[in-house]
Motif scaffolding. Sequence first.
Motif, PDB file in Angstrom:
ATOM      1  N   ARG A 126      -9.598  -3.845  -2.425  1.00  0.00           N
ATOM      2  CA  ARG A 126      -8.585  -3.299  -1.353  1.00  0.00           C
ATOM      3  C   ARG A 126      -8.587  -3.574  -0.184  1.00  0.00           C
ATOM      4  O   ARG A 126      -9.385  -4.305   0.585  1.00  0.00           O
ATOM      5  N   TYR A 127      -7.170  -4.041   0.365  1.00  0.00           N
ATOM      6  CA  TYR A 127      -6.900  -4.407   1.637  1.00  0.00           C
ATOM      7  C   TYR A 127      -6.239  -3.985   2.480  1.00  0.00           C
ATOM      8  O   TYR A 127      -5.016  -3.778   1.705  1.00  0.00           O
ATOM      9  N   ASN A 380       0.921   8.976  -8.161  1.00  0.00           N
ATOM     10  CA  ASN A 380       1.884   7.095  -8.277  1.00  0.00           C
ATOM     11  C   ASN A 380       2.344   6.289  -7.083  1.00  0.00           C
ATOM     12  O   ASN A 380       2.837   5.680  -6.677  1.00  0.00           O
ATOM     13  N   THR A 381       1.572   7.081  -6.140  1.00  0.00           N
ATOM     14  CA  THR A 381       1.873   6.006  -5.163  1.00  0.00           C
ATOM     15  C   THR A 381       0.751   5.016  -4.162  1.00  0.00           C
ATOM     16  O   THR A 381      -0.087   5.678  -4.430  1.00  0.00           O
ATOM     17  N   TRP A 382       1.448   3.898  -3.624  1.00  0.00           N
ATOM     18  CA  TRP A 382       0.651   3.594  -3.176  1.00  0.00           C
ATOM     19  C   TRP A 382       0.363   3.477  -1.352  1.00  0.00           C
ATOM     20  O   TRP A 382      -0.264   2.733  -0.822  1.00  0.00           O
ATOM     21  N   ARG A 383       1.193   4.485  -0.856  1.00  0.00           N
ATOM     22  CA  ARG A 383       2.041   4.101   1.271  1.00  0.00           C
ATOM     23  C   ARG A 383       0.700   4.714   1.143  1.00  0.00           C
ATOM     24  O   ARG A 383       0.145   6.308   0.568  1.00  0.00           O
ATOM     25  N   ASN A 384       0.361   4.779   2.422  1.00  0.00           N
ATOM     26  CA  ASN A 384      -1.055   6.125   2.615  1.00  0.00           C
ATOM     27  C   ASN A 384       0.323   6.854   3.735  1.00  0.00           C
ATOM     28  O   ASN A 384       1.557   7.358   3.744  1.00  0.00           O
ATOM     29  N   ASP A 385       0.120   8.425   3.987  1.00  0.00           N
ATOM     30  CA  ASP A 385       0.558   9.471   4.622  1.00  0.00           C
ATOM     31  C   ASP A 385       2.017   9.462   4.854  1.00  0.00           C
ATOM     32  O   ASP A 385       3.011   9.639   5.666  1.00  0.00           O
ATOM     33  N   ASN A 386       1.601   8.664   6.200  1.00  0.00           N
ATOM     34  CA  ASN A 386       2.210   8.692   7.261  1.00  0.00           C
ATOM     35  C   ASN A 386       3.892   7.882   6.944  1.00  0.00           C
ATOM     36  O   ASN A 386       4.614   7.665   7.626  1.00  0.00           O
ATOM     37  N   LEU A 387       3.599   7.068   6.188  1.00  0.00           N
ATOM     38  CA  LEU A 387       4.680   6.125   4.915  1.00  0.00           C
ATOM     39  C   LEU A 387       5.108   7.160   3.595  1.00  0.00           C
ATOM     40  O   LEU A 387       5.624   6.704   2.830  1.00  0.00           O
ATOM     41  N   MET A 388       4.680   8.405   4.070  1.00  0.00           N
ATOM     42  CA  MET A 388       5.456   9.559   2.746  1.00  0.00           C
ATOM     43  C   MET A 388       5.552  10.493   3.272  1.00  0.00           C
ATOM     44  O   MET A 388       7.056  11.428   2.013  1.00  0.00           O
ATOM     45  N   ASN A 389       5.413  11.004   4.594  1.00  0.00           N
ATOM     46  CA  ASN A 389       6.136  11.873   5.222  1.00  0.00           C
ATOM     47  C   ASN A 389       6.696  11.814   6.258  1.00  0.00           C
ATOM     48  O   ASN A 389       6.744  10.559   7.417  1.00  0.00           O
ATOM     49  N   ASN A 390       8.257  12.340   6.272  1.00  0.00           N
ATOM     50  CA  ASN A 390       9.036  12.292   7.311  1.00  0.00           C
ATOM     51  C   ASN A 390       9.560  10.672   8.006  1.00  0.00           C
ATOM     52  O   ASN A 390       9.237   9.961   8.926  1.00  0.00           O
ATOM     53  N   ALA A 403      -6.117 -13.262 -14.601  1.00  0.00           N
ATOM     54  CA  ALA A 403      -6.693 -13.461 -15.614  1.00  0.00           C
ATOM     55  C   ALA A 403      -6.598 -12.640 -17.321  1.00  0.00           C
ATOM     56  O   ALA A 403      -6.428 -11.212 -16.881  1.00  0.00           O
ATOM     57  N   LYS A 404      -7.484 -12.449 -18.202  1.00  0.00           N
ATOM     58  CA  LYS A 404      -7.099 -11.521 -19.274  1.00  0.00           C
ATOM     59  C   LYS A 404      -8.324  -9.992 -17.791  1.00  0.00           C
ATOM     60  O   LYS A 404      -9.475 -10.520 -18.036  1.00  0.00           O
ATOM     61  N   ASN A 405      -7.670  -8.955 -18.095  1.00  0.00           N
ATOM     62  CA  ASN A 405      -7.849  -8.177 -17.435  1.00  0.00           C
ATOM     63  C   ASN A 405      -7.901  -7.852 -16.333  1.00  0.00           C
ATOM     64  O   ASN A 405      -9.288  -7.732 -15.396  1.00  0.00           O
ATOM     65  N   ALA A 406      -7.654  -8.986 -15.854  1.00  0.00           N
ATOM     66  CA  ALA A 406      -8.026  -9.231 -14.336  1.00  0.00           C
ATOM     67  C   ALA A 406      -6.267  -9.981 -13.511  1.00  0.00           C
ATOM     68  O   ALA A 406      -5.643 -10.101 -13.831  1.00  0.00           O
ATOM     69  N   GLN A 407      -5.823  -8.302 -12.141  1.00  0.00           N
ATOM     70  CA  GLN A 407      -4.907  -8.468 -12.161  1.00  0.00           C
ATOM     71  C   GLN A 407      -4.772  -8.643 -10.266  1.00  0.00           C
ATOM     72  O   GLN A 407      -5.588  -7.652  -9.671  1.00  0.00           O
ATOM     73  N   PHE A 408      -3.492  -9.111  -9.754  1.00  0.00           N
ATOM     74  CA  PHE A 408      -3.997  -9.004  -8.417  1.00  0.00           C
ATOM     75  C   PHE A 408      -2.030  -8.681  -8.062  1.00  0.00           C
ATOM     76  O   PHE A 408      -2.154  -8.832  -8.073  1.00  0.00           O
ATOM     77  N   GLN A 409      -2.439  -7.715  -6.611  1.00  0.00           N
ATOM     78  CA  GLN A 409      -1.374  -7.074  -6.531  1.00  0.00           C
ATOM     79  C   GLN A 409      -1.060  -6.696  -4.668  1.00  0.00           C
ATOM     80  O   GLN A 409      -1.873  -6.494  -4.602  1.00  0.00           O
ATOM     81  N   LEU A 410      -0.274  -7.080  -4.672  1.00  0.00           N
ATOM     82  CA  LEU A 410       0.062  -7.187  -3.094  1.00  0.00           C
ATOM     83  C   LEU A 410       1.492  -6.097  -2.875  1.00  0.00           C
ATOM     84  O   LEU A 410       2.670  -6.388  -3.820  1.00  0.00           O
ATOM     85  N   PRO A 425       6.492   5.030  11.495  1.00  0.00           N
ATOM     86  CA  PRO A 425       5.488   5.243  11.608  1.00  0.00           C
ATOM     87  C   PRO A 425       5.057   3.099  11.658  1.00  0.00           C
ATOM     88  O   PRO A 425       5.973   1.972  11.345  1.00  0.00           O
ATOM     89  N   GLY A 426       4.165   2.663  11.289  1.00  0.00           N
ATOM     90  CA  GLY A 426       2.991   1.611  11.397  1.00  0.00           C
ATOM     91  C   GLY A 426       3.808   0.804  10.091  1.00  0.00           C
ATOM     92  O   GLY A 426       3.852   1.376   8.858  1.00  0.00           O
ATOM     93  N   GLU A 427       4.103  -0.525  10.236  1.00  0.00           N
ATOM     94  CA  GLU A 427       4.382  -1.508   8.407  1.00  0.00           C
ATOM     95  C   GLU A 427       3.280  -0.744   7.807  1.00  0.00           C
ATOM     96  O   GLU A 427       2.013  -1.672   8.103  1.00  0.00           O
ATOM     97  N   GLU A 428       2.557  -1.219   6.730  1.00  0.00           N
ATOM     98  CA  GLU A 428       1.708  -0.808   6.020  1.00  0.00           C
ATOM     99  C   GLU A 428       1.808  -2.252   5.487  1.00  0.00           C
ATOM    100  O   GLU A 428       2.500  -2.318   4.511  1.00  0.00           O
ATOM    101  N   THR A 429       0.407  -3.366   5.017  1.00  0.00           N
ATOM    102  CA  THR A 429       0.534  -4.643   4.309  1.00  0.00           C
ATOM    103  C   THR A 429      -1.053  -4.472   2.827  1.00  0.00           C
ATOM    104  O   THR A 429      -1.405  -3.139   4.351  1.00  0.00           O
ATOM    105  N   ARG A 430      -0.578  -4.328   1.716  1.00  0.00           N
ATOM    106  CA  ARG A 430      -1.465  -4.069   1.033  1.00  0.00           C
ATOM    107  C   ARG A 430      -1.847  -5.292  -0.052  1.00  0.00           C
ATOM    108  O   ARG A 430      -1.320  -5.472  -0.548  1.00  0.00           O
ATOM    109  N   ALA A 431      -3.014  -5.282  -0.082  1.00  0.00           N
ATOM    110  CA  ALA A 431      -3.371  -6.698  -1.525  1.00  0.00           C
ATOM    111  C   ALA A 431      -4.616  -5.855  -1.812  1.00  0.00           C
ATOM    112  O   ALA A 431      -5.466  -5.515  -1.516  1.00  0.00           O
TER     113      ALA A 431
END
Length: 437
Positions: A126-127, A380-390, A403-410, A425-431
């Motif tokens: 994860r990045y 069930n969330t991908w967000r960091n805490d200051n992007l979930m609170n207030n 590929a089978k059993n291999a997935q890329f998520q952005l 909060p600052g915006e979050e990018t996750r890959a």
Amino acid sequence: MKMKLAAALAATMAVGATCAFAANPFVDVPTDSWAYKSVVELADSGIIQGVDGTHFEGGRNITRYEAAEIVAKAMAHMDKASVEQRALINKLADEYADELNNLGVRVSALENKVGNVKLTGDFRLRYINQDGDKNGAGKVKDDDSWSYRLRLRANAQVNDRATVTYGWSTDNQSFGNNDAASEDDQTYTDLANVSYNIGSNWNVLAGRYNYVMGNSYGYLYGDSFDGAQLKYATDSFAATAGYGKFKRGLIGGNDYADGTENKDAAKTAYGELEGFFGNGSAAGVYYNNIMVGDNASSIGDVDVWGVYGSVNIGSKWNALANYENYAADKEFSNGDDSADMIYGKLTYGKAAFAAPKSWDLWVEYLQADNLTDTFVGSTNTWRNDNLMNNVESWGAGVDYTFAKNAQFQLMQSFASSAKDGDNDPGEETRAQFVFVF
């Protein structure tokens, strides 16, 4: 009979599927049918042949003998089945025992396969990149942006009623953190439970399991929960009740980053009612009485009410909505004793690990009051805490099975702002790459 056929197809789809893009042998199954992919995979595996080799006639009631033939072919693929699929095939074999015996299939042959242990797992690389707010909260930069997690699972089918599950996890290991003694970097047992079916509708689960209410998204922390629950479920309804203790994070009694002692793990008694509909849609309402105990920032007991709805629109679209209300004995960070969370998500397509080149796109909206971070968790969330609170925030993402059993998520947040005050909060990018095995 239609319900039994649906159960048989569900049990055998993943067992016998060999090619997601096999040719369609049936002239009466259009490519835009909700059942197209499953029908083609089952036909390609030899589990179904249709009526005359060219017609499927999906609206026709089948005989018990025809259903038994499907079950018999599913039994032939038992080595490829998961624990849950083997249990369902075993149940169907009992239902059609007389017909299977007439076909020359010995139902007792299943008993030699039930005791097998199935090993599975997943690996995530994860990045994350996120700017901090005015107080620096949420900042993820440089080497800390990269992390990995490995999880292993062992599932043992003890008999036709009992399943034992054990899980081990490295948690999130940051490449920029060399402090091996850090609690967050230690490997740990995240699953250790026994599931026992009482009859056809009742189930008891006890031990360490994932604590998640339905399809809900909200604040509740969902990792490493020790407890017990009783569940009654049919094809259209489920009722769940349980009690236990949280084991990870601040709500699990871990010490604060500044060394402040956090004495007791929070406990909860919970219940949920859910309804399921023919097209895969669902809705539920749930309640939690969270007993905080002697946490250093104790806010007393908290009552949580939530409701969710997940609606499938046609064969490609899904809409999810979730609302939660927290009522505490003492005040939250917002100076009130109540906090709300509203969440909505719209998804097009479905990225399945078993289907290469499958994909989905989604967009989401979150509005959450300023709730103390003791209760901000990973459910069930991908967000960091200051992007979930207030926060009031939008998000978008794409999932692609390359590929089978291999997935890329952005995933990307945008238009995020503090709900109260100006500490946005600052915006979050996750890959991330996720591999299952």
